[in-house]
Each structure stands twice: as structure tokens, then as C-alpha cells.
Design an enzyme around this catalytic site. Sequence first.
Site, mmCIF file in Angstrom:
data_model
loop_
_atom_site.group_PDB
_atom_site.id
_atom_site.type_symbol
_atom_site.label_atom_id
_atom_site.label_comp_id
_atom_site.label_asym_id
_atom_site.label_seq_id
_atom_site.Cartn_x
_atom_site.Cartn_y
_atom_site.Cartn_z
ATOM 1 N N ASP A 240 0.952 -1.298 -0.068
ATOM 2 C CA ASP A 240 0.013 0.073 0.022
ATOM 3 C C ASP A 240 0.844 1.344 -0.070
ATOM 4 O O ASP A 240 2.133 1.038 0.202
ATOM 5 C CB ASP A 240 -0.498 -0.249 1.126
ATOM 6 C CG ASP A 240 -1.672 1.277 1.436
ATOM 7 O OD1 ASP A 240 -2.198 1.419 0.653
ATOM 8 O OD2 ASP A 240 -1.428 1.880 2.609
ATOM 9 N N ASP B 65 -0.284 5.115 0.926
ATOM 10 C CA ASP B 65 -0.726 5.998 1.765
ATOM 11 C C ASP B 65 -0.942 5.546 3.107
ATOM 12 O O ASP B 65 -1.407 4.531 3.550
ATOM 13 C CB ASP B 65 -2.002 6.668 1.274
ATOM 14 C CG ASP B 65 -2.143 7.342 0.115
ATOM 15 O OD1 ASP B 65 -1.221 8.216 0.088
ATOM 16 O OD2 ASP B 65 -3.100 7.237 -0.853
#
Length: 244
Positions: A9, A11
Site C-alpha cells: 500500500d 498512503d
Amino acid sequence: MGLQALVFDVDGTVAETERDGHRVAFNQAFAEAGLPIVWSESVYGALLQVSGGKERIAYYVQHFAPHLQLPAEDVERLHRRKNEIFGSLAPRLALRPGVRRLLREAREAGLRLAVATTTSPENAVALLEAHGLAGFFEFVGAGDAVSRKKPAPDIYRLVLDRLRLAPEEGVAVEDSRNGVLAARSAGLPVLVTPSFYTRRESFPGALAVVEHLGEPDLPARILQGPVSGRVVVTPAWIAQLLSG
Ligand code: XBP
Ligand code: MG
């Protein structure tokens, strides 16, 4: 079989992009457009339950500022401008501990690397390029490449499909409950490094939850998992977690 890939991922996982990047950029875009909207740290934290920047603006306007009557084109224009601003902030967003080290070690160990994010591709690429990390990843799955964003499994399914990997051959690295739900629904085991906005969330089904990925001089606390103590997360440690 066995560990073949790490799927990151972006963010909250690679950097604290939400509080110090996206939120700041949204507010600047609102101000430039003359809109009376300011998202405080706490309001933004609540709005993170809505995945996707366009979706977040539309949700906020619909529920909290309907009098603004913002048409979809204006939402899209605001979001485009917000992403430009985010791109200019990206070099100033520090990587979280252990990210660069683990990417290097994963490459040396022959693991494949990919990204699965809800953010727009230009934001993911801006952050990765600003820190010299873009070359590590063979595929960046991002934003509107899928119609349903996290917590739906779609972005992870897309990444697995592109890498031609079975879910058990990869491990996702995530910071949020929505991310864990997305990865788990796609069948991927998940390692969690909670971030500013997600540190009070629960992460059912995670392989382990660690404070961050750790550095030799800054080992991370293990918050949940088969062992306790501190760890510098390495490809070997992840493989060991996977084999139970
Ligand atoms: C990230 C998001 C994104 C970002 C903003 O979630 O939900 O919407 O907040 O990016 P995750 P955009 O870390 O779970 O992928 O404005 O480009 O959508
Ligand atoms: Mg995240």
C-alpha cells in the site's frame, strides 16, 4: 510456493501522506477555488472511511455542504488540482522507517514488488519517484484502475492477476483496516504497520501488526502476532510468519 512477492500500500504505509500530504493539498485546492471548506486533522481522519479523493470530496459536499451544489465536473477539477499540489508536496513527505531498507532487501532476496493503492496513480508515482523508489516496483495498481476501491479486494486481485501470482505467494503491507479487508478478501496474507490515522483500528486476520518496518538502530514493537518484542522486518522474517 512460498513467499514470492510483497505488495505495498502507499498512503500511510510508505509515508504519512494523509495528514501531511493529501489533507494539506485538499485544503489548498479548496482555498484556491474560493470554497469555504477546511478539513482539520480530526475531520479528515473521519473522512478517510471514504476511500478515494473524488469520492471523499463528493461525500463531504453531499453530507456537510449541500448548499455548495458542486457538480461532478467541479469535484473532478478540484481533485485534479489537489493531486498536482500533492505532487509538489511529495518530496517533503518522509518515508516511514524501514521502507527503503525492506525494499532493497526484498529485491536482493529475489522477491517481486508491486503496489496496490487507492490513491490516483500520479500521486503514488510522485511519492515513489520523489524518493527514488519507483524502480523497485514491477506494477503499480492504483486508483480508478478498478471500479471498487478498498475495502473491496479488486485492486489486490488486479495486482495478483498482473503478476500471475496465487494469493498465498504474496504478502501485502498495509496500514489500515480497509486495506487489510481488501487484501484478505483477495486471499493475501497481510502485515500491518499502523499509521497516524489508523493506530486505533483493529486488524482482524493480519499475520502481524508492527509499529513500523524497523531499522537496525530502531527496531519496531510487535503489537500483534505470533511473537512479542521488537523486530527489524526482513524478507526472512515475513517468510517465517507466512510459514506459521
Ligand atoms: C488511500 C485513499 C486515497 C487517498 C487520496 O487509501 O483512500 O483516497 O486518501 O488519494 P489506501 P486520491 O492507503 O488504503 O490505498 O485523492 O488520489 O484518491
Ligand atoms: Mg493506506
